[in-house]
Scaffold this motif. Structure first.
Motif, PDB file in Angstrom:
ATOM      1  N   PHE A  13      -5.246   3.333   2.699  1.00  0.00           N
ATOM      2  CA  PHE A  13      -4.576   2.304   1.900  1.00  0.00           C
ATOM      3  C   PHE A  13      -4.651   2.558   0.402  1.00  0.00           C
ATOM      4  O   PHE A  13      -4.232   1.718  -0.395  1.00  0.00           O
ATOM      5  CB  PHE A  13      -5.208   0.930   2.199  1.00  0.00           C
ATOM      6  N   ILE A  14      -5.166   3.730  -0.013  1.00  0.00           N
ATOM      7  CA  ILE A  14      -5.350   3.972  -1.439  1.00  0.00           C
ATOM      8  C   ILE A  14      -4.725   5.285  -1.883  1.00  0.00           C
ATOM      9  O   ILE A  14      -4.423   6.167  -1.078  1.00  0.00           O
ATOM     10  CB  ILE A  14      -6.840   3.987  -1.816  1.00  0.00           C
ATOM     11  N   LYS A  15      -4.567   5.366  -3.196  1.00  0.00           N
ATOM     12  CA  LYS A  15      -4.132   6.600  -3.841  1.00  0.00           C
ATOM     13  C   LYS A  15      -5.060   6.801  -5.023  1.00  0.00           C
ATOM     14  O   LYS A  15      -5.235   5.912  -5.856  1.00  0.00           O
ATOM     15  CB  LYS A  15      -2.680   6.465  -4.297  1.00  0.00           C
ATOM     16  N   CYS A  16      -5.705   7.975  -5.093  1.00  0.00           N
ATOM     17  CA  CYS A  16      -6.585   8.267  -6.220  1.00  0.00           C
ATOM     18  C   CYS A  16      -6.155   9.573  -6.876  1.00  0.00           C
ATOM     19  O   CYS A  16      -5.111  10.141  -6.531  1.00  0.00           O
ATOM     20  CB  CYS A  16      -8.045   8.314  -5.774  1.00  0.00           C
ATOM     21  N   ALA A  17      -6.931  10.061  -7.827  1.00  0.00           N
ATOM     22  CA  ALA A  17      -6.501  11.184  -8.651  1.00  0.00           C
ATOM     23  C   ALA A  17      -6.219  12.452  -7.850  1.00  0.00           C
ATOM     24  O   ALA A  17      -5.359  13.251  -8.216  1.00  0.00           O
ATOM     25  CB  ALA A  17      -7.548  11.474  -9.730  1.00  0.00           C
ATOM     26  N   ASP A  18      -6.901  12.663  -6.732  1.00  0.00           N
ATOM     27  CA  ASP A  18      -6.708  13.882  -5.946  1.00  0.00           C
ATOM     28  C   ASP A  18      -6.005  13.622  -4.611  1.00  0.00           C
ATOM     29  O   ASP A  18      -6.070  14.437  -3.691  1.00  0.00           O
ATOM     30  CB  ASP A  18      -8.048  14.571  -5.689  1.00  0.00           C
ATOM     31  N   SER A  19      -5.329  12.481  -4.503  1.00  0.00           N
ATOM     32  CA  SER A  19      -4.609  12.189  -3.261  1.00  0.00           C
ATOM     33  C   SER A  19      -3.394  13.085  -3.124  1.00  0.00           C
ATOM     34  O   SER A  19      -2.672  13.306  -4.103  1.00  0.00           O
ATOM     35  CB  SER A  19      -4.151  10.722  -3.242  1.00  0.00           C
ATOM     36  N   PRO A  20      -3.135  13.616  -1.921  1.00  0.00           N
ATOM     37  CA  PRO A  20      -1.941  14.453  -1.718  1.00  0.00           C
ATOM     38  C   PRO A  20      -0.681  13.614  -1.808  1.00  0.00           C
ATOM     39  O   PRO A  20      -0.657  12.451  -1.383  1.00  0.00           O
ATOM     40  CB  PRO A  20      -2.148  15.015  -0.301  1.00  0.00           C
TER      41      PRO A  20
ATOM     42  N   PHE B  23       0.828  -1.202   0.000  1.00  0.00           N
ATOM     43  CA  PHE B  23       0.000   0.000   0.000  1.00  0.00           C
ATOM     44  C   PHE B  23       0.864   1.255   0.000  1.00  0.00           C
ATOM     45  O   PHE B  23       2.021   1.214   0.393  1.00  0.00           O
ATOM     46  CB  PHE B  23      -0.921  -0.031   1.235  1.00  0.00           C
ATOM     47  N   PRO B  24       0.318   2.391  -0.462  1.00  0.00           N
ATOM     48  CA  PRO B  24      -1.055   2.575  -0.946  1.00  0.00           C
ATOM     49  C   PRO B  24      -1.249   2.009  -2.358  1.00  0.00           C
ATOM     50  O   PRO B  24      -0.311   1.984  -3.158  1.00  0.00           O
ATOM     51  CB  PRO B  24      -1.232   4.091  -0.930  1.00  0.00           C
ATOM     52  N   VAL B  25      -2.457   1.566  -2.644  1.00  0.00           N
ATOM     53  CA  VAL B  25      -2.815   1.012  -3.948  1.00  0.00           C
ATOM     54  C   VAL B  25      -3.372   2.140  -4.811  1.00  0.00           C
ATOM     55  O   VAL B  25      -4.259   2.882  -4.373  1.00  0.00           O
ATOM     56  CB  VAL B  25      -3.862  -0.102  -3.797  1.00  0.00           C
ATOM     57  N   ASP B  26      -2.832   2.280  -6.019  1.00  0.00           N
ATOM     58  CA  ASP B  26      -3.355   3.276  -6.958  1.00  0.00           C
ATOM     59  C   ASP B  26      -4.672   2.763  -7.519  1.00  0.00           C
ATOM     60  O   ASP B  26      -4.713   1.821  -8.303  1.00  0.00           O
ATOM     61  CB  ASP B  26      -2.359   3.509  -8.090  1.00  0.00           C
TER      62      ASP B  26
END
Length: 419
Positions: free
Chosen positions: A378-385, A325-328
């Motif tokens: 546990f995640i990473k998305c388009a607007d994650s810092p 993690f983090p998972v994209d």
């Protein structure tokens, strides 16, 4: 209903409540030739996959038993009132309850009187009468009697939707401690025979050699383990379950928290509570193995032989394996997304479909129904810092627990405000 029948029903329905191995069956027996009843998705005292609450007549044929298993309320040394139905009484009870719309099927088990074949032959006569004479097409779950002949097992499989035989204790050692007359080999033989016969009938149907291949145990087999009566670790319990799933293609393994019913010094003391939280964690682990692609050794191993009590096994695995993690969320494959705490099977499928139309942001994930407050760690998305900090598992765990406690406190406060 005659008083004696009522008394028998009271005794034998109460004795049957300790067997939890009934669920939505997956059976699809249809009504034909003006018969009675219909089995679609399975009948049981639980909820089906489509959310329906359904019911069945759940009884023992008898609570007389030749065995003296320390954990069983029907053991021969127990001072309880005994009763036994006749074959015709069970048939009439089932049909009368069904016609009154009280039930949708039958769950039939039994203590063992005289010997295995004597008992199994009567169980088979019941289900055969229901199918052939009463033309009953509702769901039937029939317990297999250990030691019964293959001829009787085969005949039973032609009339029952599901068959099950209880493993009783997770290990042979535990079983010998509390039921020295029983053996896991006595369970493996009928499980293996029925599984091989299921495969044989399916192959015959595929080849088309026999034009009308009868159904044989269409909803498969299940088993049950009593949990907490013997000192097995969670690892031993789930390794045993994984072995039976693999070797016998079981539909379900059930984990029944031991209810203290005996003063036997080998057993937990009467007055102690059934291990309900442990039972729940075992079911969660079972679910991860069957639907989330986890190998049992990932969840439990010599370094982690027990499940956490304060967090579920999926979160526990994630916190022990933070290197994944983090998972994209916009790039990871479906199987990896399934391993993110807070994301279930349905949500994972929605994510894979939704990202085809553009990169997903946090607010969109929340709309897809994930438990975002848990998944966000546990995640990473388009607007994650962008962050260079290595996530600390202990800090994450404490935050999740604090948020959960706060949520439940708010729910309790809202409920109290109604009064």
């Amino acid at each position: 209903m005659f008083d004696r029948i009522r008394e028998k029903l009271s005794i034998l329905a109460d004795a049957a409540k300790y067997d939890v191995s009934c669920s939505s069956s997956g059976g699809n027996r249809k009504n034909t030739n003006k018969g009675i009843g219909n089995s679609s998705n399975g009948i049981c005292h639980t909820y089906t996959e489509d959310g329906r609450c359904v019911s069945l007549l759940k009884i023992l044929l008898t609570n007389h038993c030749i065995y003296d298993c320390a954990f069983c309320v029907s053991r021969k040394s127990n001072d309880v009132k005994r009763a036994a139905f006749t074959v015709q009484e069970v048939v009439e009870l089932t049909m009368n309850f069904y016609r009154r719309n009280y039930i949708e099927g039958l769950f039939l088990s039994s203590g063992i009187f005289k010997n295995a074949d004597f008992t199994m032959e009567r169980l088979v006569r019941i289900v055969k009468k229901l199918r052939t004479e009463e033309r009953f097409n509702g769901y039937i779950h029939l317990k297999t009697i250990p030691g019964a002949s293959e001829e009787l097992l085969k005949e039973a499989g032609l009339y029952a939707d599901r068959m099950s035989i209880n493993l009783e204790m997770p290990t042979e050692t535990g079983l010998k401690l509390l039921a020295p007359d029983k053996s896991h080999e006595d369970v493996k033989k009928p499980l293996g025979y029925i599984q091989n016969t299921i495969t044989q009938y399916k192959n015959e149907k595929k080849t088309g050699i026999i034009k009308s291949t009868p159904k044989f145990v269409p909803a498969g087999q299940s088993t049950q383990m009593v949990i907490g009566a013997t000192p097995e670790t969670d690892m031993e319990i789930m390794y045993s379950a994984a072995t039976y799933y693999k070797n016998f293609s079981l539909k379900r393994v059930y984990y029944s928290g031991y209810i203290p019913i005996s003063h036997d010094n080998r057993m937990p003391a009467i007055g102690s509570q059934p291990p309900l939280l442990r039972e729940n964690r075992l079911y969660q682990t079972d679910w991860l193995m069957r639907f989330y692609g986890y190998d049992v050794r990932e969840l439990l191993n010599p370094n982690n032989p027990h499940l956490d009590t304060d967090i579920d096994p999926k979160l526990s695995w994630a916190l022990r394996n933070m290197e994944h993690f983090p998972v994209d969320i916009n790039k990871a494959d479906y199987n990896l997304i399934l391993r993110i705490p807070g994301i279930g099977v349905t949500s994972a499928k929605k994510i894979v479909q939704a990202r085809k139309f553009g990169r997903l942001r946090s607010y969109q994930l929340q709309k897809l129904g994930i438990a975002y407050n848990r998944a966000k760690h546990f995640i990473k998305c388009a607007d994650s810092p962008y962050s260079l900090n290595e996530p600390d598992p202990l800090i994450i765990k404490n935050q999740i627990l604090a948020e959960s406690n706060s949520k439940y406190l708010k729910i309790a406060q809202n409920q109290l405000s109604l009064f």
